[in-house]
Design a protein around this motif. Structure first.
Motif, PDB file in Angstrom:
ATOM      1  N   ILE A 124       0.788  -1.142  -0.123  1.00 37.31           N
ATOM      2  CA  ILE A 124      -0.043  -0.088  -0.046  1.00 37.31           C
ATOM      3  C   ILE A 124       0.984   1.099  -0.081  1.00 37.31           C
ATOM      4  O   ILE A 124       2.007   1.198   0.997  1.00 37.31           O
ATOM      5  N   GLU A 125       0.622   2.306  -0.784  1.00 37.14           N
ATOM      6  CA  GLU A 125       1.497   3.500  -0.896  1.00 37.14           C
ATOM      7  C   GLU A 125       0.880   4.329   0.422  1.00 37.14           C
ATOM      8  O   GLU A 125      -0.085   5.138   0.218  1.00 37.14           O
ATOM      9  N   SER A 151       2.843  -4.706   2.828  1.00 37.79           N
ATOM     10  CA  SER A 151       3.879  -3.934   2.815  1.00 37.79           C
ATOM     11  C   SER A 151       3.908  -2.409   2.620  1.00 37.79           C
ATOM     12  O   SER A 151       2.780  -1.963   1.965  1.00 37.79           O
ATOM     13  N   ARG A 152       4.519  -1.492   3.219  1.00 42.75           N
ATOM     14  CA  ARG A 152       4.383  -0.145   3.036  1.00 42.75           C
ATOM     15  C   ARG A 152       5.300   0.610   2.276  1.00 42.75           C
ATOM     16  O   ARG A 152       6.472   0.600   2.289  1.00 42.75           O
ATOM     17  N   VAL A 153       4.879   1.337   1.200  1.00 47.52           N
ATOM     18  CA  VAL A 153       5.662   1.983   0.126  1.00 47.52           C
ATOM     19  C   VAL A 153       5.457   3.447   0.009  1.00 47.52           C
ATOM     20  O   VAL A 153       4.456   3.825   0.867  1.00 47.52           O
ATOM     21  N   GLN A 191      10.569   0.562   3.498  1.00 42.53           N
ATOM     22  CA  GLN A 191      10.080   1.555   4.643  1.00 42.53           C
ATOM     23  C   GLN A 191       9.538   2.810   3.999  1.00 42.53           C
ATOM     24  O   GLN A 191      10.461   3.310   3.166  1.00 42.53           O
ATOM     25  N   PRO A 192       8.540   3.446   3.967  1.00 42.36           N
ATOM     26  CA  PRO A 192       8.130   4.650   3.492  1.00 42.36           C
ATOM     27  C   PRO A 192       8.664   5.861   3.977  1.00 42.36           C
ATOM     28  O   PRO A 192       8.636   6.049   5.332  1.00 42.36           O
ATOM     29  N   PHE A 193       9.009   6.816   3.287  1.00 40.88           N
ATOM     30  CA  PHE A 193       9.528   8.260   3.834  1.00 40.88           C
ATOM     31  C   PHE A 193       8.806   9.505   2.884  1.00 40.88           C
ATOM     32  O   PHE A 193       8.628   9.099   1.917  1.00 40.88           O
ATOM     33  N   GLY A 194       8.907  10.489   3.369  1.00 43.52           N
ATOM     34  CA  GLY A 194       8.665  11.513   2.646  1.00 43.52           C
ATOM     35  C   GLY A 194       7.580  12.777   3.332  1.00 43.52           C
ATOM     36  O   GLY A 194       7.420  12.538   4.476  1.00 43.52           O
TER      37      GLY A 194
END
Ligand SMILES: [Zn+2]
Ligand SMILES: [Zn+2]
Length: 222
Positions: A124-125, A151-153, A191-194
C-alpha cells in the motif's frame, strides 16, 4: 544493499506529465535516489524505452485505472487493461509477474480505492507526496496497511521534475536489480519516507502545463 526509490513517477508518456526521460534521471539523481519507478497512466512502453536508454535503475511499471480506483503495477512484462475490478486487476498483475500496489487509497480528486484495498495487494502506498489531505490520507493508509498486513511504500506521483523524490521508499534489496527490489517489497523489507510536495511546485506544474498548451512545446526544465 539499500535502494532509495521514488515508486510513483509519471513521464511524458502520460499526457498529463512534463517529465521527460532526461528530467527523470536528472532529478532522481539530484534528490539522492538510486532507483525510480516509471508508472505512466495505462501505458507501459515508455518505461521500457527509458530503461533501455539509461544506466540508472528504472523499475518499469504503470498506473492502471481499475473500475474501483488507481492501482500501481511494478515489473509487469505486458500492459494491464483498464476497467476491471480491483480484485481482477490485482490477479492480472500477479499473472503478468508483477507487484500490485494500492496507490493513494484515501485522497480527494483522484481515483482512489478506499475500502476496495484488500489482502491480495502486495503493498500500500502509505505516503503519496501529492495526496490531499496529506496527513489524513497517510494515517488512514497506515492503519489499513497494519490491518491487512501489507508492505508499506511511498512515492511522489510526480508529474513535474522538481517534484521527484518528495515521497520515496528505502528498500533492503539483495542487489540493485528490478527483481531483487520487487522481491524485497513483497517481503516487506521496505519503509516509506517523505513529505508533502511544497504547494509552490504544484503551482509551477499548473503554470508549466498552461504554457505547454499555449506554445505546444514542453517547457525546458534543465
Ligand atoms: Zn492516480
Ligand atoms: Zn499517479
Amino acid at each position: 544493499m539499500q535502494i532509495h526509490a521514488d515508486l510513483h513517477v509519471h513521464t511524458t508518456y502520460s499526457s498529463d506529465s512534463l517529465i521527460t526521460p532526461e528530467d527523470l534521471v536528472h532529478y532522481s539523481k539530484k534528490r539522492g535516489l538510486n532507483a525510480v519507478a516509471v508508472t505512466d497512466h495505462n501505458k507501459l512502453e515508455g518505461a521500457y524505452k527509458i530503461a533501455k536508454e539509461t544506466d540508472f535503475l528504472i523499475i518499469p511499471g504503470m498506473e492502471v485505472s481499475s473500475s474501483d480506483g488507481h492501482i500501481v503495477a511494478l515489473n509487469i512484462k505486458e500492459p494491464i487493461p483498464r476497467g476491471f475490478s480491483a480484485v481482477e486487476t490485482v490477479a492480472r498483475i500477479h499473472a503478468a509477474g508483477g507487484v500490485a500496489i494500492a496507490c493513494h487509497p484515501f485522497v480527494f480528486f483522484k481515483g482512489c480505492l478506499r475500502d476496495r484495498v484488500c489482502a491480495t495487494f502486495d503493498a500500500i502506498e502509505v505516503i503519496n507526496a501529492r495526496a490531499f489531505p496529506f496527513k489524513k490520507s497517510v494515517n488512514k493508509a497506515e492503519e489499513t496497511a497494519q490491518h491487512l498486513k501489507l508492505s508499506r511504500v511511498a512515492g511522489t506521483d510526480a508529474h513535474y521534475g522538481p517534484q521527484i523524490g518528495y515521497g520515496f521508499t528505502v528498500i533492503d534489496a539483495e542487489d540493485a536489480t528490478i527483481e531483487a527490489v520487487c522481491r524485497a517489497i513483497v517481503a516487506g523489507r521496505c519503509q516509506p519516507f517523505g513529505q508533502a510536495v511544497p504547494p509552490r511546485l504544484n503551482f509551477e506544474l499548473t503554470l508549466a502545463r498552461l504554457l505547454r498548451m499555449v506554445t505546444k512545446k514542453p517547457p525546458h526544465l534543465i
